[in-house]
Write an enzyme that holds these catalytic residues in place. Sequence first.
Site, mmCIF file in Angstrom:
data_model
loop_
_atom_site.group_PDB
_atom_site.id
_atom_site.type_symbol
_atom_site.label_atom_id
_atom_site.label_comp_id
_atom_site.label_asym_id
_atom_site.label_seq_id
_atom_site.Cartn_x
_atom_site.Cartn_y
_atom_site.Cartn_z
ATOM 1 N N LEU A 100 36.892 30.585 31.996
ATOM 2 C CA LEU A 100 37.781 29.790 32.944
ATOM 3 C C LEU A 100 37.428 29.985 34.467
ATOM 4 O O LEU A 100 38.096 29.550 35.378
ATOM 5 C CB LEU A 100 39.207 29.719 32.775
ATOM 6 C CG LEU A 100 39.681 29.338 31.232
ATOM 7 C CD1 LEU A 100 41.318 29.523 31.147
ATOM 8 C CD2 LEU A 100 39.250 27.844 30.887
ATOM 9 N N HIS A 141 35.215 29.721 37.894
ATOM 10 C CA HIS A 141 34.537 28.660 38.598
ATOM 11 C C HIS A 141 33.305 29.466 38.766
ATOM 12 O O HIS A 141 32.973 30.645 39.120
ATOM 13 C CB HIS A 141 35.191 28.536 39.776
ATOM 14 C CG HIS A 141 36.641 27.662 39.687
ATOM 15 N ND1 HIS A 141 37.672 28.514 39.524
ATOM 16 C CD2 HIS A 141 36.946 26.381 39.562
ATOM 17 C CE1 HIS A 141 38.673 27.404 39.407
ATOM 18 N NE2 HIS A 141 37.993 26.231 39.597
ATOM 19 N N ASP A 164 23.943 52.109 27.702
ATOM 20 C CA ASP A 164 22.746 51.744 26.793
ATOM 21 C C ASP A 164 21.725 52.767 27.029
ATOM 22 O O ASP A 164 21.066 52.941 26.055
ATOM 23 C CB ASP A 164 22.576 50.213 27.052
ATOM 24 C CG ASP A 164 21.558 49.777 26.182
ATOM 25 O OD1 ASP A 164 21.379 50.024 25.077
ATOM 26 O OD2 ASP A 164 20.354 49.368 26.683
#
Length: 151
Positions: A75, A77, A126
């Site tokens: 949601l 923008h 990672d």
Amino acid sequence: MKRLTHIAADGRAQMVDVSKKALSARTAVAKGRITLAKETVALVRKNEIAKGDVIATARIAGIQAAKRTAHLIPLCHTIPLSEVKIDIDLAQNAAEVTCTARTVAQTGVEMEALTGVAVALLTIYDMCKAVDKAMEIDVVRLLEKSKRAVE
């Protein structure tokens, strides 16, 4: 209590309409931390992690992530980012990542700053996971946000 703007009257999730809001210069600063073994910090400092330059890679990953926030958070923008800055400070047994994001838009830039921090931290994880099995990412938070009118 304030109404949640992303929830419609019938309970459906919705994207907030910001079309009537004026453009504002907005800044958000977020921060997060990953605990690392002292030996891992030493390897990062000496650029001896097998996958490459951890700091440079995490910085680029954080910037890229901030630019892609609207693709990751349903949601949010899509906003034009004026600046995304990732700072990574190594401590004795941790790395702290700070992301500053700026825009001139009708809505805030805090999700971009938080996303930049989170992905930079995940990139450190990672890249170091082969040598450090006890890493922990924690305390990802918004430190500040501001807006000012644009003339």
